[in-house]
Scaffold this active site. Structure first.
Site, mmCIF file in Angstrom:
data_model
loop_
_atom_site.group_PDB
_atom_site.id
_atom_site.type_symbol
_atom_site.label_atom_id
_atom_site.label_comp_id
_atom_site.label_asym_id
_atom_site.label_seq_id
_atom_site.Cartn_x
_atom_site.Cartn_y
_atom_site.Cartn_z
ATOM 1 N N ARG A 6 49.074 43.363 33.497
ATOM 2 C CA ARG A 6 49.748 44.104 32.433
ATOM 3 C C ARG A 6 48.748 44.656 31.419
ATOM 4 N NH1 ARG A 6 53.059 38.825 30.915
ATOM 5 N NH2 ARG A 6 52.674 38.611 33.147
ATOM 6 N N LYS B 236 48.807 49.076 39.762
ATOM 7 C CA LYS B 236 47.848 48.027 39.403
ATOM 8 C C LYS B 236 46.786 47.902 40.487
ATOM 9 C CE LYS B 236 47.589 42.974 38.971
ATOM 10 N NZ LYS B 236 48.364 41.722 39.082
ATOM 11 N N LYS C 204 42.616 30.391 38.703
ATOM 12 C CA LYS C 204 43.662 29.966 39.631
ATOM 13 C C LYS C 204 43.174 28.772 40.450
ATOM 14 C CE LYS C 204 45.366 34.675 40.599
ATOM 15 N NZ LYS C 204 46.784 34.532 40.216
ATOM 16 N N ASP D 149 41.470 38.812 42.141
ATOM 17 C CA ASP D 149 41.906 38.138 40.926
ATOM 18 C C ASP D 149 41.620 36.649 41.021
ATOM 19 O OD1 ASP D 149 43.061 37.392 38.550
ATOM 20 O OD2 ASP D 149 45.120 37.530 39.282
ATOM 21 N N GLU E 135 46.393 39.425 33.825
ATOM 22 C CA GLU E 135 45.535 40.574 33.553
ATOM 23 C C GLU E 135 46.137 41.904 33.956
ATOM 24 O OE1 GLU E 135 45.599 40.523 37.603
ATOM 25 O OE2 GLU E 135 45.310 38.767 36.337
ATOM 26 N N ASP F 275 44.906 35.143 33.379
ATOM 27 C CA ASP F 275 45.496 35.341 34.709
ATOM 28 C C ASP F 275 46.720 36.254 34.646
ATOM 29 O OD1 ASP F 275 45.685 35.074 37.445
ATOM 30 O OD2 ASP F 275 46.845 33.218 37.362
#
Length: 465
Positions: free
Chosen positions: A313, A227, A239, A232, A311, A309
């Site tokens: 996967r 990944k 978040k 993020d 993201e 959030d």
């Protein structure tokens, strides 16, 4: 990396003497008089005014296992100044495994982020009393891989956008014969619907990086997937501030698989390795993907986004689908800083391991134990599959429930008909303080585990087969 070399030439540097189950005559009296001096990672300092060397360090090696030597090396290097040279005097009969552990500990414990406001590392470490040059070579490669993974992860996201990270892979691969790299961007990503969705909110467009090590005669093909979210925010499902502060580390899985593949080339391992890293920045803007959107992945299946959030996967699904459709490997290993539930279940030092293959899971756990990188196998329970059902797509992305397990069940659909393992390593990818061979900040978790695992592949026989 600072220099470590084997030598018999005496010097005037700070002397380090490992102490543990077997003590030489010179040190036995000192250790006997110093309670706990032989404990794993314990450093006892003896000043020697007006003498050379001016200091002697006793480094405890506990029971003498490789991990104990690694702890001793890390503790010894931290006890000294950045420009202070060391001489390490090993007892007769020191094993190759001990030398490897000691050298890894020295390098790992002595890591500093390259852009930190510190003086360059100019020290030299001289190890006396061992012929195990091959152990030093392997330790250097493993530590170099961990250093690179730490450097990439520690790099601020103001620098580390997808284009920059792809460029680092290209530059590193160019220094190693036999490695090839393909970077896809723009229209080349048309089938990578998950990657385009997650990266669509950022001014820094996504990249998909494929690196290949394919030595002559290799009969086993391992795909490593990591990944690579360079930052993020959580996207539209944003978040809170505290949850965002460390999100430069959300590409720790990509850093680990990149570093491990470079290490495989450095060691000339006889196994084919293809590394896939979907790189994107999950940002907030008018073009960001939304909860309720339906995403079409590389394999043509669809996912209803229920939390932007979650993201990781989404981008991994594209990479895994590409692996199954194009590469047809023997096995796939995925590393990802995927869920906060990893740390809730297993704490800060242990990754969650998922695999339907008992032998592969055992082999990875063994490789991790040898590296000092802990993992614990969690179940892939079909009892939760109902949670993944969607009224408008093939599945939902983030249904709630046991977070790490649900993420693994989501990804299971995309591995294809191969042996596979998924490692959720969000928690151990970062250390809040120095701890044995870990330094505060990015740990490079997984790079050395993967190198150990790949090194165990011999003559086309899959480790754990």
């Amino acid at each position: 990396m600072f220099d470590i070399r084997l030598t018999d030439v005496p010097g005037t540097s700070t002397r380090v003497v490992p102490v543990g189950p077997e003590l030489d005559d010179e040190m036995s009296a000192l250790v006997t008089a110093t309670e706990g001096a032989g404990a794993r990672g314990r450093i006892t300092v003896f000043p020697r005014p007006l003498r050379s060397p001016a200091r002697v360090l006793l480094a405890g090696i506990g029971d003498g296992a490789e991990a104990d030597w690694r702890a001793a090396g890390a503790a010894a290097i931290r006890e000294t100044a950045d420009d202070e040279d060391l001489e390490i005097h090993l007892p007769a009969g020191t094993t190759a495994e001990a030398v490897r552990g000691l050298a890894e500990g020295l390098w790992l414990g002595g890591y500093r982020y390259r852009d930190a406001p510190r003086q360059p590392r100019t020290r030299e470490v001289r190890i006396h009393g061992t012929p195990h040059a091959e152990s030093l070579t392997r330790a250097r490669v493993a530590a170099r891989a961990a250093w690179l993974a730490r450097d990439l992860t520690n790099t601020p996201s103001s620098v580390k956008n997808p284009e920059w990270l792809a460029g680092q892979v290209v530059a590193e691969a160019a220094t190693r014969p036999g490695l090839t790299v393909t970077v896809r961007a723009g229209a080349e990503l048309a089938r990578f619907g998950g990657l385009l969705a997650v990266g669509g909110g950022s001014v820094s467009p996504p990249r998909f990086v494929e690196m290949s090590w394919n030595p002559p005669g290799a009969t086993t093909h391992v795909v490593l997937v990591g990944k690579g979210i360079t930052f993020d925010t959580g996207g539209i499902s944003i978040k809170p501030r505290d949850g965002m502060k460390l999100m430069k580390k959300d590409m720790g899985g990509a850093a680990a698989v990149i570093a491990a593949t470079l290490g495989a080339a450095d060691l000339n391992l006889p196994v084919r390795v293809t590394t896939l890293t979907p790189l994107a920045e999950n940002a907030v803007s008018g073009s960001a993907f939304r909860p309720g959107d339906v995403i079409t992945h590389y394999d043509g299946s669809t996912s209803e986004n229920t939390n932007s959030d979650a993201e990781g996967r989404i981008v991994l699904a594209d990479a895994l689908g590409y692996s199954a459709d194009v590469l047809h490997p023997d096995l796939v290993i995925n590393l990802a800083t995927l869920t906060g539930a990893n740390s809730v279940a297993l704490g800060k030092r242990t990754a969650a391991l998922f695999s339907p293959d008992d032998a592969l899971a055992a082999a990875l756990a063994t490789a991790g134990a040898e590296a000092g990188e802990q993992m614990w196998r969690l179940p892939l329970s079909d009892d939760y599959l109902e949670n993944l059902r969607s009224d408008i797509a093939d599945r939902v992305s983030a249904p709630g429930g046991p977070g790490s397990v649900m993420a693994a069940l989501f990804l299971r659909d995309f591995f294809g008909d191969v042996r596979w393992a998924h490692l959720d390593m969000s928690a151990p990818s970062w250390a809040e303080e120095h701890d044995l061979e870990l330094t505060k900040g990015a740990t490079g978790w997984g790079a050395r585990t993967l190198l150990n695992y790949l090194s165990a592949l011999d003559g086309g026989q899959q480790a754990g087969a």
